[in-house]
Design a protein around this motif. Structure first.
Motif, PDB file in Angstrom:
ATOM      1  N   ALA A 126     -11.138   5.760  -1.954  1.00 33.43           N
ATOM      2  CA  ALA A 126     -10.154   5.923  -3.029  1.00 33.43           C
ATOM      3  C   ALA A 126      -9.150   4.770  -3.102  1.00 33.43           C
ATOM      4  O   ALA A 126      -8.819   4.309  -4.192  1.00 33.43           O
ATOM      5  N   GLU A 127      -8.661   4.302  -1.962  1.00 30.50           N
ATOM      6  CA  GLU A 127      -7.675   3.218  -1.971  1.00 30.50           C
ATOM      7  C   GLU A 127      -8.270   1.941  -2.565  1.00 30.50           C
ATOM      8  O   GLU A 127      -7.611   1.244  -3.336  1.00 30.50           O
TER       9      GLU A 127
ATOM     10  N   SER B 200       0.849  -1.180   0.000  1.00 31.01           N
ATOM     11  CA  SER B 200       0.000   0.000   0.000  1.00 31.01           C
ATOM     12  C   SER B 200       0.888   1.234   0.000  1.00 31.01           C
ATOM     13  O   SER B 200       1.757   1.387   0.839  1.00 31.01           O
TER      14      SER B 200
ATOM     15  N   CYS C  26      -0.847   8.324  -0.170  1.00 26.86           N
ATOM     16  CA  CYS C  26      -0.864   9.431  -1.130  1.00 26.86           C
ATOM     17  C   CYS C  26       0.254  10.410  -0.809  1.00 26.86           C
ATOM     18  O   CYS C  26       0.039  11.452  -0.215  1.00 26.86           O
TER      19      CYS C  26
ATOM     20  N   ARG D 206      -9.706  10.244  -4.663  1.00 28.81           N
ATOM     21  CA  ARG D 206     -10.248  10.734  -3.396  1.00 28.81           C
ATOM     22  C   ARG D 206     -11.254  11.859  -3.638  1.00 28.81           C
ATOM     23  O   ARG D 206     -12.239  11.981  -2.918  1.00 28.81           O
TER      24      ARG D 206
ATOM     25  N   CYS E  34      -4.400   8.221  -6.560  1.00 28.45           N
ATOM     26  CA  CYS E  34      -5.144   8.135  -5.298  1.00 28.45           C
ATOM     27  C   CYS E  34      -5.779   9.481  -4.950  1.00 28.45           C
ATOM     28  O   CYS E  34      -6.941   9.541  -4.538  1.00 28.45           O
ATOM     29  N   ARG E  35      -5.056  10.554  -5.140  1.00 24.23           N
ATOM     30  CA  ARG E  35      -5.611  11.875  -4.842  1.00 24.23           C
ATOM     31  C   ARG E  35      -6.773  12.203  -5.773  1.00 24.23           C
ATOM     32  O   ARG E  35      -7.785  12.764  -5.347  1.00 24.23           O
TER      33      ARG E  35
ATOM     34  N   ALA F  92      -8.652   2.473  -6.276  1.00 26.73           N
ATOM     35  CA  ALA F  92      -7.321   2.426  -6.897  1.00 26.73           C
ATOM     36  C   ALA F  92      -6.851   0.980  -7.043  1.00 26.73           C
ATOM     37  O   ALA F  92      -6.247   0.617  -8.063  1.00 26.73           O
ATOM     38  N   SER F  93      -7.139   0.151  -6.066  1.00 22.90           N
ATOM     39  CA  SER F  93      -6.765  -1.267  -6.151  1.00 22.90           C
ATOM     40  C   SER F  93      -7.426  -1.929  -7.349  1.00 22.90           C
ATOM     41  O   SER F  93      -6.780  -2.676  -8.092  1.00 22.90           O
TER      42      SER F  93
ATOM     43  N   GLY G  45      -8.932   4.587 -13.645  1.00 25.09           N
ATOM     44  CA  GLY G  45      -9.364   4.921 -12.284  1.00 25.09           C
ATOM     45  C   GLY G  45     -10.714   5.621 -12.278  1.00 25.09           C
ATOM     46  O   GLY G  45     -11.572   5.325 -11.436  1.00 25.09           O
TER      47      GLY G  45
ATOM     48  N   GLN H 260       0.800   6.056  -8.391  1.00 23.95           N
ATOM     49  CA  GLN H 260      -0.229   5.800  -7.375  1.00 23.95           C
ATOM     50  C   GLN H 260      -0.607   7.034  -6.549  1.00 23.95           C
ATOM     51  O   GLN H 260      -1.793   7.268  -6.333  1.00 23.95           O
TER      52      GLN H 260
END
Length: 193
Positions: free
Chosen positions: A56-57, A7, A10, A49, A45-46, A60-61, A89, A41
């Motif tokens: 978001a995480e 992981s 951000c 979000r 991620c931002r 993103a995954s 995304g 990433q």
């Protein structure tokens, strides 16, 4: 290709020879893929979000699963790769929002989860996360087109043409939305800066 990804919070990752890493990752080099992941990433991620908040995480995954699966078919340079990952995304985020509207989730109390010590500097991570969260929360108050344009241009680092491809708009419309969003943010922060 099977790659174990830790992981990545951000925050900015150190830039290596990213164009070379992209080419090597396309050929199946796991170390090169890790370099790309660490570089892309945080911005992804931002961006997510702003679209889906605290989910978001997870989104993103899901995006990285598709990115990993389809990487060998990607054609383009590093800027194109960033735009491609943002597009994937965004699609996963919109899927997530549709799913969440159909099946709302109830929050669980914190007491249900065991306490564990953090492996890193929790205080620094909390300060950085709070600052980032506050900035992203402020951006999220903008109209959606402006918020997405600001994040894609200022946070993810895409040019207007790449951001337009992600959003399905013309580059001029993206530049205008980003400009208006940044002006609105500047006005809101006028007395706080």
């Amino acid at each position: 290709m099977r790659v174990e990804l830790e992981s990545v919070p951000c925050r900015a990752a150190g830039d290596a020879d990213l164009p070379s890493a992209l080419e090597r990752a396309r050929r199946g080099d796991e170390d090169a893929f890790r370099v790309l992941y660490r570089a892309v990433q945080p911005g992804l991620c931002r961006y997510l979000r702003v679209l889906v908040g605290q989910d978001a995480e997870d989104v993103a995954s899901e995006a990285w699963l598709q990115i990993t699966r389809d990487l060998t078919s990607f054609r383009g340079d590093l800027a194109g790769f960033r735009a491609w990952t943002a597009t994937i995304g965004r699609h996963r985020a919109l899927d997530h929002l549709r799913h969440r509207r159909r099946r709302p989730v109830a929050d669980a109390p914190a007491e249900w989860f065991p306490e564990r010590a953090a492996p890193d500097d929790t205080a620094s991570a909390a300060i950085e996360a709070t600052t980032t969260d506050a900035a992203l929360a402020l951006i999220a108050t903008l109209p959606r087109d402006q918020a997405e344009a600001v994040v894609l241009r200022a946070v993810v680092g895409l040019d207007a043409k790449a951001a337009a491809a992600v959003l399905g708009k013309r580059p001029g419309a993206v530049r205008t939305a980003a400009y208006r969003g940044l002006r609105t943010l500047a006005d809101r922060l006028g007395g706080q800066v």
